[in-house]
Write a protein that holds these residues in place. Structure first.
Motif, PDB file in Angstrom:
ATOM      1  N   LYS A 122       0.923  -1.314   0.072  1.00  5.99           N
ATOM      2  CA  LYS A 122       0.157  -0.049  -0.102  1.00  5.99           C
ATOM      3  C   LYS A 122       0.772   1.234   0.021  1.00  5.99           C
ATOM      4  O   LYS A 122       1.832   1.276   0.707  1.00  5.99           O
ATOM      5  N   ARG A 123       0.467   2.317  -0.909  1.00 11.96           N
ATOM      6  CA  ARG A 123       1.035   3.718  -0.773  1.00 11.96           C
ATOM      7  C   ARG A 123       0.979   4.221   0.531  1.00 11.96           C
ATOM      8  O   ARG A 123       1.933   4.915   1.139  1.00 11.96           O
ATOM      9  N   ASP A 124       0.150   3.982   1.295  1.00 12.66           N
ATOM     10  CA  ASP A 124      -0.290   4.583   2.609  1.00 12.66           C
ATOM     11  C   ASP A 124       1.113   4.056   3.655  1.00 12.66           C
ATOM     12  O   ASP A 124       1.518   4.912   4.520  1.00 12.66           O
ATOM     13  N   ASP A 125       1.336   2.899   3.475  1.00 10.90           N
ATOM     14  CA  ASP A 125       2.401   2.316   4.165  1.00 10.90           C
ATOM     15  C   ASP A 125       3.831   2.988   3.876  1.00 10.90           C
ATOM     16  O   ASP A 125       4.517   3.193   5.024  1.00 10.90           O
TER      17      ASP A 125
ATOM     18  N   GLN B  39       4.015   5.901   2.875  1.00  9.10           N
ATOM     19  CA  GLN B  39       3.980   7.275   3.285  1.00  9.10           C
ATOM     20  C   GLN B  39       4.230   7.352   4.919  1.00  9.10           C
ATOM     21  O   GLN B  39       4.896   8.320   5.510  1.00  9.10           O
TER      22      GLN B  39
END
Length: 161
Positions: free
Chosen positions: A134-137, A139
């Motif tokens: 995931k991109r959120d991880d 970030q």
């Protein structure tokens, strides 16, 4: 699978601009009028010289302020502890940390693993490759690296989906 690289590098052009701006400010400062003081850049090592140790520290502060204005993190500076006295001048050398050393990279990997994020971190030379689903991880890893106090600024490149 998204990935990114965590690196530590200095923008050489902005470093040169900060040195030029510091020497320009030095020529206009009242407290340095008639004094033998200079800020020079040779092979990305900045040499600050003045007539006494206190003035050297003032020049370092001027230079640090100019670096901040040019968006270069002053935390990358590695200033000599003691001024070298030769003749009638004192001089300090300022080196810049480039690349992530192995022990700092290991500490960063340890921080990432301790955060329980679902990412993998691998040391690749003087950088760190982080991959996750995931991109959120990724970030969250960026935020974690910026907030960590490892004595070195980090930048993030090659952010890919």
């Amino acid at each position: 699978m998204p990935s990114m690289d965590i690196v530590s590098e200095i923008d050489k052009v902005e470093l040169k601009n900060a040195v030029d701006n510091s020497s320009r400010e030095l020529s206009s400062r009242f407290d340095f009028r008639g004094k033998d003081a200079s800020i020079e850049l040779n092979d990305f090592v900045v040499t600050v010289s003045a007539e006494d140790d206190f003035q050297c520290q003032q020049l370092i502060d001027i230079f640090r302020m100019q670096l901040s204005k040019r968006n270069v993190d002053p935390a990358a500076m590695d200033v000599d502890d003691k001024a070298i006295h030769s003749g009638k001048t004192f001089s300090l050398k300022v080196r810049f940390k480039e690349g992530i050393e192995t022990d700092i990279a290991k500490k960063l990997v340890k921080l990432i693993k301790a955060s329980k994020l679902k990412v993998q971190a691998a040391i690749q030379g003087d950088s760190l490759r982080v991959t996750g689903k995931k991109r959120d991880d990724l970030q969250a890893v960026m935020r974690l690296a910026k907030e960590s106090d490892l004595g070195q600024p980090f930048q993030f490149n090659n952010f890919r989906d």
